[in-house]
Write a protein that holds these residues in place. Structure first.
Motif, short mmCIF file in Angstrom:
data_model
loop_
_atom_site.label_atom_id
_atom_site.label_comp_id
_atom_site.label_asym_id
_atom_site.label_seq_id
_atom_site.Cartn_x
_atom_site.Cartn_y
_atom_site.Cartn_z
N ASP A 1 0.83 -1.20 0.00
CA ASP A 1 0.00 0.00 0.00
C ASP A 1 0.87 1.25 0.00
O ASP A 1 0.57 2.23 -0.68
CB ASP A 1 -0.91 0.01 1.23
N ALA A 2 1.96 1.20 0.77
CA ALA A 2 2.84 2.37 0.84
C ALA A 2 3.52 2.61 -0.51
O ALA A 2 3.71 3.76 -0.92
CB ALA A 2 3.88 2.19 1.94
N GLY A 3 3.88 1.53 -1.20
CA GLY A 3 4.47 1.67 -2.53
C GLY A 3 3.49 2.36 -3.48
O GLY A 3 3.88 3.20 -4.30
N PHE A 4 2.23 2.02 -3.32
CA PHE A 4 1.20 2.65 -4.15
C PHE A 4 1.07 4.14 -3.83
O PHE A 4 1.04 4.99 -4.73
CB PHE A 4 -0.16 1.94 -3.92
N VAL A 5 1.04 4.45 -2.53
CA VAL A 5 0.94 5.85 -2.12
C VAL A 5 2.14 6.64 -2.63
O VAL A 5 2.03 7.76 -3.12
CB VAL A 5 0.84 5.97 -0.58
N MET A 6 3.31 6.02 -2.54
CA MET A 6 4.54 6.68 -2.98
C MET A 6 4.46 7.11 -4.44
O MET A 6 4.92 8.18 -4.82
CB MET A 6 5.71 5.71 -2.79
N GLY A 7 3.82 6.28 -5.24
CA GLY A 7 3.72 6.59 -6.66
C GLY A 7 2.56 7.50 -7.02
O GLY A 7 2.62 8.23 -8.01
N THR A 8 1.48 7.45 -6.25
CA THR A 8 0.25 8.14 -6.65
C THR A 8 -0.22 9.21 -5.67
O THR A 8 -1.03 10.07 -6.05
CB THR A 8 -0.91 7.13 -6.78
N GLY A 9 0.21 9.13 -4.42
CA GLY A 9 -0.29 10.06 -3.41
C GLY A 9 -1.69 9.75 -2.96
O GLY A 9 -2.31 10.54 -2.24
N LYS A 10 -2.19 8.60 -3.37
CA LYS A 10 -3.57 8.25 -3.01
C LYS A 10 -3.62 6.88 -2.33
O LYS A 10 -2.77 6.03 -2.55
CB LYS A 10 -4.45 8.21 -4.27
N ALA A 11 -4.66 6.71 -1.53
CA ALA A 11 -4.88 5.42 -0.90
C ALA A 11 -6.37 5.15 -0.84
O ALA A 11 -7.18 6.08 -0.67
CB ALA A 11 -4.30 5.40 0.51
N LEU A 12 -6.72 3.89 -1.01
CA LEU A 12 -8.11 3.47 -0.88
C LEU A 12 -8.35 3.08 0.57
O LEU A 12 -7.74 2.14 1.08
CB LEU A 12 -8.39 2.27 -1.80
N LEU A 13 -9.19 3.84 1.25
CA LEU A 13 -9.43 3.58 2.67
C LEU A 13 -10.91 3.35 2.93
O LEU A 13 -11.77 3.98 2.31
CB LEU A 13 -8.97 4.78 3.52
N LYS A 14 -11.15 2.44 3.85
CA LYS A 14 -12.52 2.21 4.29
C LYS A 14 -12.79 3.12 5.48
O LYS A 14 -11.98 3.19 6.40
CB LYS A 14 -12.66 0.74 4.70
N VAL A 15 -13.92 3.81 5.45
CA VAL A 15 -14.23 4.76 6.51
C VAL A 15 -14.65 3.99 7.76
O VAL A 15 -15.63 3.24 7.72
CB VAL A 15 -15.36 5.71 6.08
N PRO A 16 -13.90 4.14 8.86
CA PRO A 16 -14.27 3.39 10.07
C PRO A 16 -15.37 4.08 10.86
O PRO A 16 -15.40 5.32 10.93
CB PRO A 16 -12.96 3.37 10.86
N PRO A 17 -16.25 3.31 11.47
CA PRO A 17 -17.14 3.92 12.46
C PRO A 17 -16.32 4.32 13.68
O PRO A 17 -15.24 3.78 13.91
CB PRO A 17 -18.13 2.81 12.82
N THR A 18 -16.82 5.29 14.44
CA THR A 18 -16.04 5.83 15.56
C THR A 18 -16.63 5.39 16.90
O THR A 18 -17.83 5.50 17.13
CB THR A 18 -16.03 7.37 15.49
N ILE A 19 -15.75 4.88 17.75
CA ILE A 19 -16.12 4.63 19.14
C ILE A 19 -15.66 5.85 19.93
O ILE A 19 -14.52 6.30 19.76
CB ILE A 19 -15.44 3.38 19.71
N ARG A 20 -16.55 6.36 20.78
CA ARG A 20 -16.16 7.55 21.54
C ARG A 20 -15.88 7.18 22.99
O ARG A 20 -16.65 6.47 23.63
CB ARG A 20 -17.28 8.60 21.48
N PHE A 21 -14.76 7.70 23.46
CA PHE A 21 -14.37 7.48 24.85
C PHE A 21 -14.41 8.83 25.56
O PHE A 21 -13.66 9.73 25.21
CB PHE A 21 -12.97 6.87 24.94
N VAL A 22 -15.32 8.96 26.50
CA VAL A 22 -15.47 10.22 27.24
C VAL A 22 -14.78 10.04 28.59
O VAL A 22 -15.21 9.23 29.42
CB VAL A 22 -16.95 10.57 27.43
#
Lengths: 511, 248
Positions: free
Chosen positions: A221-242
């Motif tokens: 993935d880092a090799g891909f980012v190095m060449g393109t500046g882009k990454a395919l990411l899955k948006v995570p749901p957020t757990i909140r800690f108060v």
């Protein structure tokens, strides 16, 4: 799954968990506004910019919120030029910073060249940050070669931020050398609110302390980012800690994150973002926020986030000239689940072998005899970590009973250890206090011992000993020997344990 | 004890075993039934230096795959330090000779007391186990891509586990080194034993243990399947025209 002792369960009563989708507590989520765009000026002044230039439809700057989002969702929305997005969506994001080091850098470079060509250029020579830090002070030829590979690549690509080391006999002879990458990233101004930082290291999540989206990726993935500046990411749901309540003087952020990991387990946040809010979090320094976010990966978390505030902006003054724009969770943002902690009721904890979620109260382990103490790493080798340890030694006035190894994370931390006066010591430095307590001399900054690098690494566990460590992982073999036992603890607890030769609650020394 | 472990571990033999042990539910793909290069000779267990993998590696039907062979069983929370200890991370996976060396160290971090049988036999470069069966949170810890690479370089084709740490899963797909397959239910890592003979049938999303006669449902690998089959994200992107092929 870790067993939780009765006493630790009793401690658990100090917080409540609401396992359902929850709306945000309004008062602490309202900081977002168009005027929050910040930048450093030469004199550290913050100036407001009325119109964001980078993303005209920036969700952070809209007055009425049509699609409420969490901080993580907002950062990924902006980086993918989307007005809104939902957890679970896969989006192509523009990467602001890609970091790699001597362990994964050569492999990443190998993939980059193989896939984009021998003559290929990185997508942006100012956005690739390369930090040798893992296996530096070793005679291992392949480890030395790997740093050479980084150097050749950085010269060829004219990489702007390469923190090189050539003279291994004295790290101070290398002004460019920083040390442990995650702390160097922060100290050198590469961690900025609202941005996307990817690194070939799982503790890249450390930078979430700045309200940045930061996560670890592999070489390919880092090799891909190095060449393109882009990454395919899955948006995570957020757990909140108060986390609310006054932090007792014997607790450190390490206790908080070990408490949380013990609560949700080593896979409790897998594929999730962990956002930390509440009055306790607001009171934490940047280094303590880093400790918290650094270990979200130990709960499986994809990233950790602390909302940027005045503490963040002040830390960044003089460190970066890049404009940045913090974002904040909307009042109506949806969280995967909510955990609440009353920090004033918590006690110092450790993670027993061999899992970071194997939580116990430090005082419950007072009969565990130890052979050594290690204070260092991205998690527990920052300036404040050493000051905390020094305070315990100072309060006791005694000598350590087991070998105590000190490895400052970076060259800057090393200098602080030798120059900053410890509060309440009458002007003594950490290094003077450590020497009086009989600790080993603070060593050259690097990661090696935390993960059991080459055999000749300073402070590596080459025997099946028992260690109290301020590091992040206590898996079998993590610091070297497969039969070694590691108790993860705060710098307070580590120093107290060094003084007794047993796992020790720091309240025995801190009144 | 069934007769299955005594069968020669060839494609044909395993196909036969499948048919005998799981009638009616056996995978009926053409490849398994049509690949009897070796007659179903009954012999002692065949210890080969390379794992036995199905036609996916060499066959002519790229859209489906199955892997047969002995399995190597591990517990919950197997972290990347146990898969490939950090002292071996000086090896650079993109260098072919160091890639092979990484394979020889696969799982060398497992505590010897709990795992008396090594994944890779001493002196060998690769493992005889084609399939790894694990519990929850497999591959937790570091982001080192060396972990799936070591398993793939040792000859493993698939990991079957109750769940994965995020980065290990992603690295497995990105590199195409191993299929990170998820069990639909828990139990397999407790019920299967190292050296049991298993088939992972991707088409039918099932793990068949021929030694015990039990079957375990897998969650479909989905869109990640073709990426792994192609050999990782770059190979997949070229194959599907997302990025230009190297010769172009």
């Amino acid at each position: 799954m870790a067993s939780i002792s009765a006493a630790a369960k009793a401690t658990s009563a100090a917080f409540a968990h609401k396992k359902e989708l929850a709306a945000a507590a309004p008062q602490q989520q309202q900081r977002a506004s168009a005027s929050s765009r910040r930048a450093r000026s030469g004199r550290g002044r913050v100036r407001a910019v009325a119109t964001p230039t980078r993303a005209p439809r920036s969700p952070a700057s809209t007055g009425s919120v049509k699609s409420p989002m969490t901080t993580t969702e907002k950062i990924l929305a902006r980086a993918s030029e989307r007005a809104s997005l939902e957890p679970g969506e896969n989006v192509w994001v523009d990467v602001d910073v890609l970091m790699t080091h001597d362990v994964c850098g050569p492999g990443t470079i190998g993939i980059f060249k193989q896939e984009f060509g021998e003559d290929a250029k990185v997508w942006d020579r100012e956005k690739v940050v390369i930090i040798p830090d893992h296996y530096i002070f070793t005679a291992d030829e392949r480890a030395n070669r790997n740093v050479d590979i980084l150097r050749d690549f950085c010269q060829e690509q004219k990489i702007k931020y390469f923190y090189d080391i050539k003279d291994l006999s004295d790290f101070r002879a290398n002004p460019d050398y920083k040390g442990v990458c995650h702390i160097a990233l922060a100290q050198e101004g590469h961690c900025r609110p609202g941005e996307v930082l990817l690194g070939t290291d799982s503790h890249t999540c450390n930078a979430g302390a700045f309200g940045q989206f930061a996560t670890g990726i592999g070489n390919t993935d880092a090799g891909f980012v190095m060449g393109t500046g882009k990454a395919l990411l899955k948006v995570p749901p957020t757990i909140r800690f108060v986390l609310d309540g006054e932090m007792p003087p014997y607790l450190l952020a390490k206790d908080l994150i070990l408490q949380i990991i013990g609560e949700i387990s080593v896979s409790g946040a897998t594929y999730r973002s962990m956002e930390f809010v509440g009055s306790t979090i607001e009171s934490l320094t940047m280094e303590e926020r880093m400790t918290l976010c650094n270990m979200v990966i130990e709960a499986g978390g994809k990233n950790g986030v602390v909302p940027a505030d005045e503490t963040t902006f002040k830390y960044l003054e003089g460190k970066t000239s890049v404009e940045y724009e913090p974002v904040y969770s909307d009042a109506q943002a949806r969280f995967y689940s909510d955990y609440r902690f009353d920090v004033s009721k918590l006690e110092p904890v450790v993670a027993k072998p061999h899992s970071p979620d194997n939580r116990a109260l430090a005082r419950e382990c007072k009969d565990v005899k130890i052979d050594r103490v290690y204070i260092g790493s991205c998690t527990g080798g920052k300036t404040e970590d050493f000051i905390a340890a020094a305070k315990v030694f100072l309060a006791s006035g005694k000598k350590v009973k087991v070998p105590t190894f000190l490895v400052p994370a970076t060259q800057k931390v090393w200098m602080d250890v030798y120059s900053l006066p410890v509060p309440g010591s009458g002007g003594k430095t950490c290094s003077q206090i450590f020497e009086e307590a009989g600790c080993d001399t603070p060593a050259s900054p690097n990661c090696g011992a935390c993960l059991g690098g080459p055999r000749d690494t300073y402070a590596r566990m080459n025997e099946p000993t028992v260690c109290v460590s301020t590091t992040n992982r206590n898996f079998p073999g993590r610091m070297g020997h497969k039969e070694g036992q590691i108790y993860l603890a705060s710098p307070f607890t580590a120093a107290a344990s060094a003084l007794t030769g047993y796992v020790t609650d720091p309240r025995d020394f801190l009144s | 004890m069934t007769a299955a472990p005594l069968l020669s571990l060839t494609d044909a033999a395993t196909a036969t075993a499948t048919a005998v042990l799981a009638p009616g539910r056996a995978p009926t793909r053409a490849r398994i039934q049509a690949a009897p290069r070796h007659p179903a000779t009954v012999s002692l267990r065949c210890h080969r230096s390379r794992p036995l993998t199905a036609a996916a590696a060499t066959g002519d039907s790229p859209s489906s795959a199955a892997f047969h062979g002995e399995c190597f069983v591990v517990g919950d929370n197997i972290d990347t330090d146990q898969i490939i200890p950090a002292e071996h991370l000086t090896l650079v996976p993109s260098k072919p000779d160091e890639y092979r060396k990484l394979g020889s160290f696969a799982f060398v971090g497992l505590p010897s007391a709990a795992y008396p049988i090594p994944f890779v036999a001493p002196g060998e470069e690769s493992s005889r186990y084609a399939v790894i069966i694990g519990g929850a949170n497999f591959g937790c810890g570091s982001s080192r891509e060396h972990a799936p690479v070591a398993l793939g370089a040792a000859g493993a084709r698939a990991v079957v586990a109750e769940g994965y740490a995020r980065i290990f899963f992603r690295n497995s797909v990105a590199t195409g080194e191993v299929y990170p397959l998820e069990l639909a239910d828990s139990g397999a890592s407790k019920e299967c034993k190292t050296e049991d003979v298993v088939t992972v049938d991707l088409d039918n999303s099932v793990l068949i243990n021929h030694t015990s006669g039990k079957q375990y449902k897998l969650k479909p690998i989905g869109d990640a399947g073709p990426v792994i089959e192609a050999g990782g994200i770059f190979a997949y992107a070229r194959k599907t025209g997302m990025i230009a092929s190297k010769s172009a």
